[in-house]
Design an enzyme around this catalytic site. Structure first.
Site, PDB file in Angstrom:
ATOM      1  N   ASP A 178       0.826  -1.559   0.066  1.00 41.57           N
ATOM      2  CA  ASP A 178      -0.097  -0.480   0.114  1.00 41.57           C
ATOM      3  C   ASP A 178       0.806   1.431  -0.095  1.00 41.57           C
ATOM      4  O   ASP A 178       1.898   1.818   0.994  1.00 41.57           O
ATOM      5  CB  ASP A 178      -1.101   0.181   1.344  1.00 41.57           C
ATOM      6  CG  ASP A 178      -2.028   1.309   1.121  1.00 41.57           C
ATOM      7  OD1 ASP A 178      -1.930   2.003   0.659  1.00 41.57           O
ATOM      8  OD2 ASP A 178      -3.208   0.685   1.099  1.00 41.57           O
ATOM      9  N   THR A 235     -12.191  -8.779  -5.746  1.00 42.39           N
ATOM     10  CA  THR A 235     -13.406  -8.109  -5.217  1.00 42.39           C
ATOM     11  C   THR A 235     -12.813  -6.286  -5.154  1.00 42.39           C
ATOM     12  O   THR A 235     -14.107  -6.045  -4.385  1.00 42.39           O
ATOM     13  CB  THR A 235     -13.641  -8.355  -3.909  1.00 42.39           C
ATOM     14  OG1 THR A 235     -13.038  -7.959  -3.083  1.00 42.39           O
ATOM     15  CG2 THR A 235     -13.502 -10.298  -4.183  1.00 42.39           C
ATOM     16  N   GLU A 266     -18.213  -4.841 -16.717  1.00 42.57           N
ATOM     17  CA  GLU A 266     -19.707  -5.478 -15.737  1.00 42.57           C
ATOM     18  C   GLU A 266     -20.919  -4.793 -15.957  1.00 42.57           C
ATOM     19  O   GLU A 266     -21.889  -4.969 -15.895  1.00 42.57           O
ATOM     20  CB  GLU A 266     -19.257  -6.100 -14.114  1.00 42.57           C
ATOM     21  CG  GLU A 266     -18.811  -4.658 -13.466  1.00 42.57           C
ATOM     22  CD  GLU A 266     -18.827  -4.911 -11.839  1.00 42.57           C
ATOM     23  OE1 GLU A 266     -18.033  -5.307 -11.883  1.00 42.57           O
ATOM     24  OE2 GLU A 266     -19.441  -4.121 -11.605  1.00 42.57           O
ATOM     25  N   HIS A 298     -20.128  -9.475  -8.284  1.00 42.01           N
ATOM     26  CA  HIS A 298     -20.403  -8.135  -7.614  1.00 42.01           C
ATOM     27  C   HIS A 298     -21.179  -7.959  -6.613  1.00 42.01           C
ATOM     28  O   HIS A 298     -22.073  -7.252  -6.619  1.00 42.01           O
ATOM     29  CB  HIS A 298     -21.010  -6.337  -8.236  1.00 42.01           C
ATOM     30  CG  HIS A 298     -19.739  -5.601  -7.502  1.00 42.01           C
ATOM     31  ND1 HIS A 298     -19.474  -4.740  -8.512  1.00 42.01           N
ATOM     32  CD2 HIS A 298     -20.003  -5.055  -6.706  1.00 42.01           C
ATOM     33  CE1 HIS A 298     -18.961  -3.889  -7.816  1.00 42.01           C
ATOM     34  NE2 HIS A 298     -19.819  -4.038  -6.927  1.00 42.01           N
TER      35      HIS A 298
HETATM   36  P1  NAI Z   1      -9.919   2.074   1.263  1.00 46.42           P
HETATM   37  O1  NAI Z   1      -9.943   2.843   0.777  1.00 46.42           O
HETATM   38  O2  NAI Z   1     -10.602   1.894   3.030  1.00 46.42           O
HETATM   39  O3  NAI Z   1      -8.999   1.781   0.665  1.00 46.42           O
HETATM   40  C1  NAI Z   1      -8.236   1.296  -0.307  1.00 46.42           C
HETATM   41  C2  NAI Z   1      -7.061   1.148   0.457  1.00 46.42           C
HETATM   42  O4  NAI Z   1      -5.741   0.871  -1.003  1.00 46.42           O
HETATM   43  C3  NAI Z   1      -5.597   2.574   0.583  1.00 46.42           C
HETATM   44  O5  NAI Z   1      -5.419   1.989   2.400  1.00 46.42           O
HETATM   45  C4  NAI Z   1      -4.725   3.323   0.041  1.00 46.42           C
HETATM   46  O6  NAI Z   1      -4.079   3.665  -0.010  1.00 46.42           O
HETATM   47  C5  NAI Z   1      -4.657   2.016  -0.638  1.00 46.42           C
HETATM   48  N1  NAI Z   1      -4.345   1.943  -2.489  1.00 46.42           N
HETATM   49  C6  NAI Z   1      -4.695   3.239  -3.124  1.00 46.42           C
HETATM   50  N2  NAI Z   1      -3.055   2.862  -3.954  1.00 46.42           N
HETATM   51  C7  NAI Z   1      -2.612   1.919  -3.893  1.00 46.42           C
HETATM   52  C8  NAI Z   1      -1.886   1.321  -4.773  1.00 46.42           C
HETATM   53  N3  NAI Z   1      -1.637   0.852  -6.147  1.00 46.42           N
HETATM   54  N4  NAI Z   1      -1.393   0.210  -4.561  1.00 46.42           N
HETATM   55  C9  NAI Z   1      -2.080  -0.487  -3.439  1.00 46.42           C
HETATM   56  N5  NAI Z   1      -2.889   0.435  -2.590  1.00 46.42           N
HETATM   57  C10 NAI Z   1      -3.112   1.270  -2.818  1.00 46.42           C
HETATM   58  O7  NAI Z   1     -10.947   1.535   0.594  1.00 46.42           O
HETATM   59  P2  NAI Z   1     -11.977  -0.151   0.958  1.00 46.42           P
HETATM   60  O8  NAI Z   1     -13.204  -0.030   1.631  1.00 46.42           O
HETATM   61  O9  NAI Z   1     -11.414  -0.417   1.790  1.00 46.42           O
HETATM   62  O10 NAI Z   1     -11.851  -0.498  -0.563  1.00 46.42           O
HETATM   63  C11 NAI Z   1     -11.587  -1.040  -1.556  1.00 46.42           C
HETATM   64  C12 NAI Z   1     -12.215  -1.325  -2.376  1.00 46.42           C
HETATM   65  O11 NAI Z   1     -12.780  -2.038  -2.713  1.00 46.42           O
HETATM   66  C13 NAI Z   1     -12.782  -0.009  -2.931  1.00 46.42           C
HETATM   67  O12 NAI Z   1     -12.095   1.333  -3.634  1.00 46.42           O
HETATM   68  C14 NAI Z   1     -14.487  -0.585  -3.884  1.00 46.42           C
HETATM   69  O13 NAI Z   1     -14.289  -0.187  -5.512  1.00 46.42           O
HETATM   70  C15 NAI Z   1     -14.173  -2.050  -3.303  1.00 46.42           C
HETATM   71  N6  NAI Z   1     -14.955  -2.223  -3.242  1.00 46.42           N
HETATM   72  C16 NAI Z   1     -16.001  -3.644  -3.501  1.00 46.42           C
HETATM   73  C17 NAI Z   1     -17.386  -4.010  -3.608  1.00 46.42           C
HETATM   74  C18 NAI Z   1     -17.957  -4.927  -3.664  1.00 46.42           C
HETATM   75  O14 NAI Z   1     -19.316  -5.256  -3.342  1.00 46.42           O
HETATM   76  N7  NAI Z   1     -16.738  -6.076  -4.021  1.00 46.42           N
HETATM   77  C19 NAI Z   1     -17.981  -2.767  -2.481  1.00 46.42           C
HETATM   78  C20 NAI Z   1     -16.940  -2.183  -1.365  1.00 46.42           C
HETATM   79  C21 NAI Z   1     -15.455  -1.465  -1.826  1.00 46.42           C
END
Ligand code: NAI
Length: 334
Positions: A178, A235, A266, A298
């Protein structure tokens, strides 16, 4: 306040109506539900509304925002965390209030990630069908003991951390990558470079947002760095993965397993019943032919608890917009 809810399914209207009822009539919010996805052709449905409420595959590019603005719409309420489907620059220019639901049961998505890993590893989806047909052969169902394996978490935010906690609890060695390392990850695993994570992990799970920097993070080059036969789980957002490259890696046996809850194209498929239709997406159909690929549509977020949180936070965001008060979930500069 009148709100046009796009991509509305029965479970959306149930949870929003319930939250609206609990907020009480004084709240004065009326939801109008539309099954349609928001785009330039459907934007007119928001005529007379103050706000639109949208989901992951609704399109809020500059022409759509312009059309909505012309009808008097001033707020965009996202029922999701990611906002890659909104042209934020255009929204800012037009003075839109855009707010999201930053967290709704991150554990729900983490648990679904685990469901995908466990299903694919032990082939319970195939076992279910076999046993129902009276076939009790085990050949072809061989899995691997996950205890002691290495799991790489790309993005250690809320969902990545929740996933790391579960995998750590199962006895996996957890690696994280991260650009903004979270101190909460200490005690669960080790932060490493992306290259190191890909090279050392038996399972790579993506939990970072889709941005210009992360689009096709998984491509021919990164797949070649992975351990031969490793499992890739996504995911997060479909655009993180170059699907053509993944198909090449599956065909060459470099990639051992693929589990996805999201897919780059999707929006043309998911959240609809297409069982009676011919699916024109050849890339998706090719994916479906692999026995070592598992796809869900999804549904990572899809728990009762998460729907309730989404509805309550969305109403809260609308409340801030209506009152003109500072909203912690606003993604425009306010
Ligand atoms: P979050 O904002 O808490 O965490 C995302 C993390 O990714 C942050 O720590 C950020 O620093 C990091 N990040 C940014 N750029 C990066 C990179 N190049 N390499 C590695 N890490 C990087 O977000 P959260 O709540 O954990 O959600 C993550 C993702 O999950 C969302 O962006 C969304 O796309 C997806 N999601 C999917 C769902 C589903 O139903 N399948 C539901 C909710 C979210």
């Amino acid at each position: 306040m009148k709100v046009a809810v796009f991509s509305a399914r029965p479970y959306d209207s149930r949870s929003l109506d319930e939250a609206n009822q609990q907020a009480g009539a004084a709240h004065g919010v009326e939801f109008l539900y539309y099954d349609a996805t928001l785009d330039v052709h459907t934007a007119a449905l928001a005529q007379g509304c103050d706000a639109v409420c949208v989901f992951v595959n609704d399109r809020l590019d500059a022409p759509v925002l312009q059309a909505l603005h012309g009808m008097g719409v001033r707020a965009v309420l996202l029922r999701c965390a990611g906002f890659n489907n909104v042209d934020l620059a255009a929204a800012e220019r037009l003075g839109f209030f855009v707010a999201r639901v930053p967290a709704y049961s991150p554990e729900a998505v983490a648990e679904h990630t685990l469901a995908l890993i466990m299903t694919l590893n032990r082939q319970t989806h195939r076992a279910f069908n076999r046993v129902r047909e009276g076939n009790f052969m085990l050949e072809g169902l061989l899995g691997r003991t996950l205890h002691g394996k290495t799991a790489g978490i790309v993005g250690t935010g809320k969902i990545g951390l929740a996933t790391a906690r579960i995998l750590h609890g199962m006895g996996c060695t957890v690696l994280g990558h991260d650009p903004y390392p979270s101190p909460d990850f200490a005690g669960l695993g080790e932060f490493v470079s992306l290259q190191d994570l890909l090279a050392r992990s038996d399972i790579v799970s993506l939990h970072c947002p889709l941005t210009i920097q992360t689009r096709h993070l998984i491509n021919d080059d990164s797949l070649a760095l992975m351990k031969p036969g490793a499992m890739l789980v996504n995911t997060s957002r479909g655009g993180l993965v170059d699907t053509d490259a993944v198909i090449r890696a599956l065909k060459s046996r470099q990639l051992g397993h693929l589990a996805i809850d999201v897919y780059e194209q999707e929006s043309a498929l998911f959240f609809q019943d297409r069982s009676g239709q011919i699916i024109d997406d050849d890339v998706f159909q090719r994916l479906m032919t692999f026995p070592n690929v598992l796809v869900t549509g999804h549904q990572g977020f899809f728990t009762t608890e998460a729907l309730q949180e989404i509805a309550e936070t969305t109403l809260g965001n609308l409340g801030h917009f209506a009152a003109g008060t500072e909203c912690p979930n606003e993604v425009t500069s306010g």
